[in-house]
Design an enzyme around this catalytic site. Structure first.
Site, PDB file in Angstrom:
ATOM      1  N   TYR A  53      33.116  29.773  42.866  1.00 52.85           N
ATOM      2  CA  TYR A  53      32.859  31.113  43.240  1.00 52.85           C
ATOM      3  C   TYR A  53      31.984  31.234  43.183  1.00 52.85           C
ATOM      4  O   TYR A  53      31.417  31.735  44.456  1.00 52.85           O
ATOM      5  CB  TYR A  53      33.708  32.423  42.203  1.00 52.85           C
ATOM      6  CG  TYR A  53      32.852  33.391  42.583  1.00 52.85           C
ATOM      7  CD1 TYR A  53      34.133  34.500  43.454  1.00 52.85           C
ATOM      8  CD2 TYR A  53      31.701  34.587  42.393  1.00 52.85           C
ATOM      9  CE1 TYR A  53      33.626  35.838  43.636  1.00 52.85           C
ATOM     10  CE2 TYR A  53      32.020  35.628  43.129  1.00 52.85           C
ATOM     11  CZ  TYR A  53      32.885  36.114  43.466  1.00 52.85           C
ATOM     12  OH  TYR A  53      31.883  37.843  44.135  1.00 52.85           O
ATOM     13  N   SER A  57      27.042  38.198  46.982  1.00 49.66           N
ATOM     14  CA  SER A  57      27.448  38.216  45.135  1.00 49.66           C
ATOM     15  C   SER A  57      26.486  38.108  44.477  1.00 49.66           C
ATOM     16  O   SER A  57      25.499  36.995  45.259  1.00 49.66           O
ATOM     17  CB  SER A  57      28.432  37.733  44.827  1.00 49.66           C
ATOM     18  OG  SER A  57      28.293  38.164  42.855  1.00 49.66           O
TER      19      SER A  57
HETATM   20  N1  LIG Z   1      33.559  43.648  41.196  1.00 49.28           N
HETATM   21  C1  LIG Z   1      32.409  42.995  41.450  1.00 49.28           C
HETATM   22  O1  LIG Z   1      32.288  43.074  40.249  1.00 49.28           O
HETATM   23  C2  LIG Z   1      32.270  42.525  43.128  1.00 49.28           C
HETATM   24  C3  LIG Z   1      30.535  41.343  42.172  1.00 49.28           C
HETATM   25  C4  LIG Z   1      29.948  40.584  43.714  1.00 49.28           C
HETATM   26  C5  LIG Z   1      30.868  40.516  44.483  1.00 49.28           C
HETATM   27  N2  LIG Z   1      31.358  41.027  44.562  1.00 49.28           N
HETATM   28  C6  LIG Z   1      32.748  40.828  46.408  1.00 49.28           C
HETATM   29  O2  LIG Z   1      32.601  42.460  46.116  1.00 49.28           O
HETATM   30  C7  LIG Z   1      33.902  42.002  47.536  1.00 49.28           C
HETATM   31  C8  LIG Z   1      34.878  43.102  47.101  1.00 49.28           C
HETATM   32  O3  LIG Z   1      35.891  42.451  45.718  1.00 49.28           O
HETATM   33  P1  LIG Z   1      36.408  43.744  44.542  1.00 49.28           P
HETATM   34  O4  LIG Z   1      35.464  43.854  43.872  1.00 49.28           O
HETATM   35  O5  LIG Z   1      36.323  44.875  45.339  1.00 49.28           O
HETATM   36  O6  LIG Z   1      37.480  43.198  44.485  1.00 49.28           O
HETATM   37  P2  LIG Z   1      39.072  43.848  45.083  1.00 49.28           P
HETATM   38  O7  LIG Z   1      40.095  42.355  44.177  1.00 49.28           O
HETATM   39  O8  LIG Z   1      39.148  45.091  44.067  1.00 49.28           O
HETATM   40  O9  LIG Z   1      39.780  43.816  46.331  1.00 49.28           O
HETATM   41  C9  LIG Z   1      39.622  42.791  47.028  1.00 49.28           C
HETATM   42  C10 LIG Z   1      40.088  42.596  48.208  1.00 49.28           C
HETATM   43  O10 LIG Z   1      40.576  41.221  49.169  1.00 49.28           O
HETATM   44  C11 LIG Z   1      41.769  41.352  49.043  1.00 49.28           C
HETATM   45  N3  LIG Z   1      42.120  39.946  49.922  1.00 49.28           N
HETATM   46  C12 LIG Z   1      42.202  38.941  47.952  1.00 49.28           C
HETATM   47  N4  LIG Z   1      41.868  37.971  49.018  1.00 49.28           N
HETATM   48  C13 LIG Z   1      42.255  38.598  50.786  1.00 49.28           C
HETATM   49  C14 LIG Z   1      43.368  36.757  51.699  1.00 49.28           C
HETATM   50  N5  LIG Z   1      43.115  36.153  51.580  1.00 49.28           N
HETATM   51  N6  LIG Z   1      43.263  37.973  52.978  1.00 49.28           N
HETATM   52  C15 LIG Z   1      43.059  39.057  52.857  1.00 49.28           C
HETATM   53  N7  LIG Z   1      42.871  40.689  51.966  1.00 49.28           N
HETATM   54  C16 LIG Z   1      42.272  40.434  50.685  1.00 49.28           C
HETATM   55  C17 LIG Z   1      42.518  41.617  48.074  1.00 49.28           C
HETATM   56  O11 LIG Z   1      43.881  42.202  48.369  1.00 49.28           O
HETATM   57  C18 LIG Z   1      41.986  43.626  47.718  1.00 49.28           C
HETATM   58  O12 LIG Z   1      42.383  44.272  48.177  1.00 49.28           O
HETATM   59  C19 LIG Z   1      34.763  40.188  47.503  1.00 49.28           C
HETATM   60  O13 LIG Z   1      34.112  39.822  48.215  1.00 49.28           O
HETATM   61  C20 LIG Z   1      33.890  40.201  45.783  1.00 49.28           C
HETATM   62  O14 LIG Z   1      33.722  38.636  46.264  1.00 49.28           O
HETATM   63  C21 LIG Z   1      32.649  41.724  43.525  1.00 49.28           C
END
Ligand SMILES: NC(=O)c1ccc[n+]([C@@H]2O[C@H](COP(=O)([O-])OP(=O)(O)OC[C@H]3O[C@@H](n4cnc5c(N)ncnc54)[C@H](O)[C@@H]3O)[C@@H](O)[C@H]2O)c1
Length: 293
Positions: A166, A153
């Site tokens: 986080y 991230s």
């Molecule tokens: N959205 C942002 O702004 C952002 C920014 C930086 C990093 N990220 C990272 O991107 C990645 C994807 O996140 P996103 O933004 O798409 O969020 P999101 O919540 O839309 O999707 C995350 C997915 O991970 C699944 N998940 C959570 N815990 C789990 C577990 N224990 N086992 C299996 N599946 C699990 C959830 O069910 C969900 O479908 C994450 O690692 C997040 O930290 C997101």
């Protein structure tokens, strides 16, 4: 003579090869799954959310030679080992990319943080990545090609208040992936770290939420609305940037203009990066108003 050379373009491209994606039931993971499937990749998808997985598989279509889904929790090391064996038996094409993407956040201050929430974040965000690498790396090493793509991230570049667990988990993903990348030299296998900025997904909606960056306590709905206003990048655009970065052989991929700003500030003014970002926040909101108008 050293056998340490950059992979050739044909070794780098993931198009047409099998891709594994965790956290594929929502957000960035779902968008990457849809995009890679559209580029001819059979996709093996995992998530703890069965409904989300089913929705992603339905959006892709194509039947059971195109999509494999498995409901699992990435904290479950044995579950991931079993998934890797299942993927190896199923994969219609050699494995091209393993995307350790599942992630969660808890938004709370250090002084009054709930230990179980901190553990949850570490175990999913870092433990899940380590388990995914352990499970799939032997397959990639045996075939001598492919990419491990781990999602960090911008909070793996700059520390943010009320995001301590986080940030720690995402700094850990970054360090682990960089170490792995150097170990993999000469093997034909690559390790890639992804640093997304704000991407409009369900990450805040799915969080354990106790306080915002300023230590205030809005409702989860207010926090979600605020995040949706500030997060500029769509999941589809994030998937495009990530896909292109992997195909180009990038070792680190920054997703969104805000990610480039975080990266620059972390180098130029590491101790002041958060202060500068905090000062710029009203401008980001102003920009959002203009975009929305
Ligand atoms: N959205 C942002 O702004 C952002 C920014 C930086 C990093 N990220 C990272 O991107 C990645 C994807 O996140 P996103 O933004 O798409 O969020 P999101 O919540 O839309 O999707 C995350 C997915 O991970 C699944 N998940 C959570 N815990 C789990 C577990 N224990 N086992 C299996 N599946 C699990 C959830 O069910 C969900 O479908 C994450 O690692 C997040 O930290 C997101």
């Amino acid at each position: 003579m050293s056998n340490r050379r950059r992979p050739s373009p044909s070794q780098r491209t993931v198009d047409g090869r099998t891709a594994v994606i965790t956290g594929a039931g929502s957000g960035i993971g779902a968008a990457v799954a849809r995009r890679l499937a559209a580029h001819g990749c059979p996709v093996a998808l995992a998530d703890r959310d069965e409904d989300g997985l089913a929705a992603t598989a339905e959006a892709i279509g194509g039947g059971d030679r195109t999509v494999l889904t498995r409901a699992l929790d990435v904290r479950d090391r044995q579950g991931l080992m079993a998934f890797a064996a299942e993927v190896a038996a199923w994969a219609p094409q050699p494995l091209g990319m393993v995307f350790n993407n599942a992630g969660v956040t808890a938004v709370q201050g250090v002084a009054d943080s709930a230990p179980e929430d901190d553990e949850w974040v570490h175990e999913v965000n870092f433990g899940g990545v380590v388990h995914g690498v352990r499970a799939f790396l032997p397959i990639l090493l045996a075939q001598g090609s492919g990419a491990i793509v781990n999602t960090s991230s911008v909070f793996g570049l700059v520390g943010f208040p009320h995001q301590s667990a986080y940030c720690a988990s995402k700094f850990a993903v970054r360090g682990y992936t960089e170490a792995l990348r150097h170990e993999l030299r000469g093997t034909g296998v690559r390790a890639v770290v992804v640093h997304p900025g704000g991407v409009r997904t369900n990450i805040v909606r799915n969080s354990r939420y106790r306080a915002d960056f300023g230590g205030r306590n809005p409702t989860l709905q207010e926090a979600v609305a605020d995040f949706d206003a500030l997060a500029r990048t769509t999941p589809e655009r994030a998937a495009e940037i990530i896909h292109s970065g992997v195909n180009r052989g990038r070792a680190r991929i920054l997703v969104g203009h805000d990610a480039h700003l975080f990266d620059a500030l972390a180098r130029i003014a590491p101790a002041r990066a958060y202060d500068v970002l905090h000062a710029l926040e009203p401008l980001a909101r102003l920009g959002q108003t203009r975009v929305a108008a």
